[in-house]
Design a protein around this motif. Sequence first.
Motif, PDB file in Angstrom:
ATOM      1  N   UNK A 162       0.819  -1.221   0.000  1.00 55.28           N
ATOM      2  CA  UNK A 162       0.000   0.000   0.000  1.00 55.28           C
ATOM      3  C   UNK A 162       0.845   1.260   0.000  1.00 55.28           C
ATOM      4  N   UNK A 163       0.478   2.208  -0.863  1.00 53.03           N
ATOM      5  CA  UNK A 163       1.119   3.524  -0.945  1.00 53.03           C
ATOM      6  C   UNK A 163       2.597   3.460  -1.339  1.00 53.03           C
ATOM      7  N   UNK A 164       2.984   2.413  -2.038  1.00 50.95           N
ATOM      8  CA  UNK A 164       4.364   2.310  -2.512  1.00 50.95           C
ATOM      9  C   UNK A 164       4.383   1.945  -3.992  1.00 50.95           C
ATOM     10  N   UNK A 200       3.729  -9.588   3.873  1.00 51.77           N
ATOM     11  CA  UNK A 200       3.576 -10.040   2.487  1.00 51.77           C
ATOM     12  C   UNK A 200       2.224  -9.656   1.894  1.00 51.77           C
ATOM     13  N   UNK A 201       1.365  -9.053   2.688  1.00 52.50           N
ATOM     14  CA  UNK A 201       0.069  -8.609   2.177  1.00 52.50           C
ATOM     15  C   UNK A 201       0.303  -7.475   1.177  1.00 52.50           C
ATOM     16  N   UNK A 202      -0.076  -7.725  -0.070  1.00 50.76           N
ATOM     17  CA  UNK A 202       0.209  -6.788  -1.153  1.00 50.76           C
ATOM     18  C   UNK A 202      -0.539  -7.235  -2.393  1.00 50.76           C
ATOM     19  N   UNK A 203      -0.426  -6.427  -3.451  1.00 50.36           N
ATOM     20  CA  UNK A 203      -0.908  -6.846  -4.767  1.00 50.36           C
ATOM     21  C   UNK A 203       0.279  -7.408  -5.524  1.00 50.36           C
ATOM     22  N   UNK A 204       0.154  -8.616  -6.027  1.00 52.36           N
ATOM     23  CA  UNK A 204       1.226  -9.299  -6.742  1.00 52.36           C
ATOM     24  C   UNK A 204       0.924  -9.293  -8.233  1.00 52.36           C
ATOM     25  N   UNK A 205       1.894  -8.807  -9.001  1.00 51.20           N
ATOM     26  CA  UNK A 205       1.733  -8.689 -10.447  1.00 51.20           C
ATOM     27  C   UNK A 205       2.654  -9.660 -11.168  1.00 51.20           C
ATOM     28  N   UNK A 206       2.086 -10.324 -12.145  1.00 51.36           N
ATOM     29  CA  UNK A 206       2.824 -11.202 -13.044  1.00 51.36           C
ATOM     30  C   UNK A 206       3.002 -10.433 -14.349  1.00 51.36           C
ATOM     31  N   UNK A 207       4.232 -10.310 -14.831  1.00 54.18           N
ATOM     32  CA  UNK A 207       4.518  -9.450 -15.978  1.00 54.18           C
ATOM     33  C   UNK A 207       5.250 -10.236 -17.060  1.00 54.18           C
ATOM     34  N   UNK A 208       4.878  -9.974 -18.304  1.00 60.05           N
ATOM     35  CA  UNK A 208       5.634 -10.486 -19.451  1.00 60.05           C
ATOM     36  C   UNK A 208       6.182  -9.329 -20.252  1.00 60.05           C
ATOM     37  N   UNK A 251      -3.262 -10.184  -2.253  1.00 57.60           N
ATOM     38  CA  UNK A 251      -3.049 -11.242  -1.261  1.00 57.60           C
ATOM     39  C   UNK A 251      -3.334 -10.723   0.139  1.00 57.60           C
ATOM     40  N   UNK A 252      -4.260 -11.395   0.806  1.00 59.31           N
ATOM     41  CA  UNK A 252      -4.598 -11.078   2.192  1.00 59.31           C
ATOM     42  C   UNK A 252      -3.981 -12.137   3.092  1.00 59.31           C
ATOM     43  N   UNK A 272      -6.300   4.481  -9.781  1.00 60.76           N
ATOM     44  CA  UNK A 272      -6.690   3.866  -8.515  1.00 60.76           C
ATOM     45  C   UNK A 272      -7.412   2.539  -8.744  1.00 60.76           C
ATOM     46  N   UNK A 273      -6.908   1.493  -8.097  1.00 58.24           N
ATOM     47  CA  UNK A 273      -7.554   0.188  -8.178  1.00 58.24           C
ATOM     48  C   UNK A 273      -7.113  -0.665  -9.344  1.00 58.24           C
TER      49      UNK A 273
END
Lengths: 112, 115
Positions: A40-42, A82-90, A108-109, B39-40
């Motif tokens: 969050x916020x990063x 480790x709670x964050x949004x995880x992105x898979x990138x190509x 991920x919660x 956002x989002x």
Amino acid sequence: DAKTTQPNSMESNEEEPVHLPCNHSTISGTDYIHWYRQLPSQGPEYVIHGLTSNVNNRMASLAIAEDRKSSTLILHRATLRDAAVYYCILRDFREGDDKIIFGKGTRLHILP
Amino acid sequence: DAGVTQSPTHLIKTRGQHVTLRCSPISGHKSVSWYQQVLGQGPQFIFQYYEKEERGRGNFPDRFSARQFPNYSSELNVNALLLGDSALYLCASSLESGFLGDTQYFGPGTRLTVL
């Protein structure tokens, strides 16, 4: 365009392993698979990347399917941090453009 | 070592105005990429510059432009601002071309609000 598909969200208990899946059926032979996460916020933070073989580092492991059409990010022992949004990138390279496409990410919660 | 820095951290503009966002890459890094994150949603690729030349461009209108200076810092310019340009603008630097296995390091972003 090369695209990835990830579940919108996942939940895991603290101190348990987490397997985050990513589908990339249109991947080309020279595309690398990268994983980033965003707290969050990063800004996004690099986690791991690979081409064909499974990869390990201090943060996580990356398991790549033999046909390379999917991969799984493995957090061996999840913590609250480790709670964050995880992105898979190509990497998508067509017609001279070096386009970089993020997936929508998996939120991920981590449950204490 | 200093990471990627961006300025300003926050910015408020009105529709029709112009904005310039700045990015300083990690020392020794030659590639800079710009992303827009509404956002989002996940970050959307805008530009990549390597050795002062444009190496990649995303699906953004011509109102968006960028350049890279001899010291590898970069500016993102947006003209004729629209409400929909409100977003977090992220800059990322990497040693070489920015991909093919190279790691990108992101800055904290500039939060742009268009009123």
